[in-house]
Design a protein around this motif. Structure first.
Motif, PDB file in Angstrom:
ATOM      1  N   LYS A  10       0.836  -1.202   0.000  1.00 43.32           N
ATOM      2  CA  LYS A  10       0.000   0.000   0.000  1.00 43.32           C
ATOM      3  C   LYS A  10       0.873   1.256   0.000  1.00 43.32           C
ATOM      4  N   GLU A  14       1.038   4.076  -2.918  1.00 31.20           N
ATOM      5  CA  GLU A  14       0.844   5.494  -2.617  1.00 31.20           C
ATOM      6  C   GLU A  14       2.025   6.324  -3.118  1.00 31.20           C
ATOM      7  N   GLN A  61      -7.660  12.017 -11.730  1.00 28.79           N
ATOM      8  CA  GLN A  61      -7.882  10.582 -11.584  1.00 28.79           C
ATOM      9  C   GLN A  61      -6.874   9.968 -10.604  1.00 28.79           C
ATOM     10  N   ASP A  64      -7.817  10.941  -7.082  1.00 33.09           N
ATOM     11  CA  ASP A  64      -8.951  10.124  -6.634  1.00 33.09           C
ATOM     12  C   ASP A  64      -8.486   8.726  -6.243  1.00 33.09           C
ATOM     13  N   GLU A  65      -7.610   8.157  -7.063  1.00 33.74           N
ATOM     14  CA  GLU A  65      -7.088   6.812  -6.784  1.00 33.74           C
ATOM     15  C   GLU A  65      -6.284   6.804  -5.486  1.00 33.74           C
ATOM     16  N   ASN A  67      -6.642   8.854  -2.949  1.00 30.91           N
ATOM     17  CA  ASN A  67      -7.579   9.001  -1.833  1.00 30.91           C
ATOM     18  C   ASN A  67      -8.291   7.688  -1.526  1.00 30.91           C
ATOM     19  N   GLU A  68      -8.663   6.933  -2.565  1.00 31.91           N
ATOM     20  CA  GLU A  68      -9.296   5.636  -2.357  1.00 31.91           C
ATOM     21  C   GLU A  68      -8.332   4.665  -1.686  1.00 31.91           C
ATOM     22  N   THR A  69      -7.080   4.699  -2.092  1.00 28.11           N
ATOM     23  CA  THR A  69      -6.064   3.815  -1.512  1.00 28.11           C
ATOM     24  C   THR A  69      -5.886   4.129  -0.031  1.00 28.11           C
ATOM     25  N   LYS A  70      -5.889   5.398   0.311  1.00 31.22           N
ATOM     26  CA  LYS A  70      -5.696   5.782   1.714  1.00 31.22           C
ATOM     27  C   LYS A  70      -6.885   5.370   2.584  1.00 31.22           C
ATOM     28  N   GLU A  71      -8.079   5.311   1.983  1.00 27.63           N
ATOM     29  CA  GLU A  71      -9.278   4.944   2.734  1.00 27.63           C
ATOM     30  C   GLU A  71      -9.336   3.458   3.043  1.00 27.63           C
ATOM     31  N   LYS A  72      -8.632   2.647   2.292  1.00 27.38           N
ATOM     32  CA  LYS A  72      -8.696   1.184   2.479  1.00 27.38           C
ATOM     33  C   LYS A  72      -7.845   0.746   3.653  1.00 27.38           C
TER      34      LYS A  72
END
Length: 72
Positions: A10, A14, A61, A64-65, A67-72
């Motif tokens: 991860k 990032e 894009q 956004d990707e 931010n999605e990675t950080k949320e997981k």
């Protein structure tokens, strides 16, 4: 052990996304600055502006990707 590996992957993802964002932003700025300096070729100026717009979309894009990675 698998948690560490997943966390490391991860972090690597990032880092790649952040580097890619920086590259896209640098290219976008370069295209825009160059377009501003072109005075005698409207077609070239428009193409450069279109390149910059493409970089802006890719940057969005990538953000956004990230931010999605950080949320997981």
């Amino acid at each position: 052990m698998s948690f560490f590996k997943g966390n490391e992957e991860k972090e690597n993802l990032e880092a790649v996304l952040k580097d890619s964002i920086e590259i896209e932003e640098d290219l976008m700025r370069t295209y825009l600055i160059t377009a501003e300096r072109v005075h005698d070729d409207d077609e070239l100026k428009e193409r450069l502006e279109n390149f910059a717009e493409g970089n802006a979309k890719r940057t969005k894009q990538l953000i956004d990707e990230l931010n999605e990675t950080k949320e997981k």
